[in-house]
Design an enzyme around this catalytic site. Structure first.
Site, short mmCIF file in Angstrom:
data_model
loop_
_atom_site.label_atom_id
_atom_site.label_comp_id
_atom_site.label_asym_id
_atom_site.label_seq_id
_atom_site.Cartn_x
_atom_site.Cartn_y
_atom_site.Cartn_z
N GLU A 103 0.83 -1.20 0.00
CA GLU A 103 0.00 0.00 0.00
C GLU A 103 0.87 1.25 0.00
OE1 GLU A 103 -2.86 1.17 -0.37
OE2 GLU A 103 -4.43 0.00 0.59
N ASP A 104 0.33 2.31 -0.57
CA ASP A 104 1.01 3.60 -0.51
C ASP A 104 0.77 4.26 0.85
OD1 ASP A 104 -1.69 3.96 -1.04
OD2 ASP A 104 -1.41 5.47 -2.59
N ASP A 107 -4.93 5.74 5.65
CA ASP A 107 -5.59 6.88 6.29
C ASP A 107 -6.51 6.36 7.39
OD1 ASP A 107 -4.78 9.32 4.93
OD2 ASP A 107 -5.86 8.61 3.18
N ARG A 169 1.46 12.31 -9.05
CA ARG A 169 1.95 10.95 -8.79
C ARG A 169 3.45 10.83 -9.06
NH1 ARG A 169 -2.21 7.44 -7.74
NH2 ARG A 169 -4.19 7.85 -8.79
#
Length: 187
Positions: A103-104, A107, A169
């Site tokens: 995952e980036d 949150d 990005r």
């Protein structure tokens, strides 16, 4: 693209490209230790995790397979909607596999919690998570993440795969996006 190229759009640069690369290398040493001799499947979460997945896979010294899944809970907003949609499913069967979700950012944890439940229902031997970024202050649900690159403040960040409305990005490094860029989104 470098932070200086979009300096007017950023409040500050949180992480440089060099800091990110160094931390990814450290996480890879942990992954290599934990999965030595295993047939590991990396599952990248599109689109944000593209940079993390590419750099992680290239840095790892053990053989891995890769697949991609696209899920969305944002749209063009700066806040998660909480409704998860599969936009692209995996091509690989997970039954009996050791899976590492890449995952980036985490949150609220809602999307990742949903994704973990979905993938675990497919019969893998194990499913763990590797995330470059985590926002502890934004968490609405506690999700066990085995590898975390950096804990960051609860701000809207872009770069290194993370976007706002498909922009930023390709920013080298990670920056906090200026509210002036998105303040009219609800108008």
């Amino acid at each position: 693209m470098y932070p200086a190229d979009v300096a007017d759009d950023l409040v500050e640069v949180l992480l440089t490209e060099e800091q990110i690369q160094a931390r990814i290398a450290e996480m890879c040493r942990e992954i290599e230790r934990d999965y030595a001799g295993e047939n590991l499947l990396l599952v990248g979460v599109l689109k944000g995790a593209v940079m993390v997945m590419a750099d992680l896979a290239r840095e790892l010294s053990l053989p891995v397979e890769m697949d991609w899944m696209a899920v969305s809970s944002y749209g063009t907003s700066t806040r998660s909607s909480g409704v998860v949609r599969i936009q692209k499913d995996l091509d690989t069967a997970l039954h009996g596999r050791k899976v590492l979700i890449v995952e980036d950012i985490i949150d609220s944890g809602l999307t990742l919690s949903w994704l973990l439940e979905n993938l675990r229902s497919r019969g893998p031997e194990s499913v763990e998570v590797c995330a470059l970024l985590r926002k502890p202050e934004a968490a609405r649900i506690d999700v066990d993440v085995r590898y975390v690159g950096f804990e960051i403040p609860n701000a809207f960040v872009v770069g290194y795969g993370l976007d706002y409305a498909e922009r930023y990005r390709n920013l080298r490094g990670l920056g906090i996006l200026s509210p002036s860029v998105y303040e009219h989104e609800d108008d």
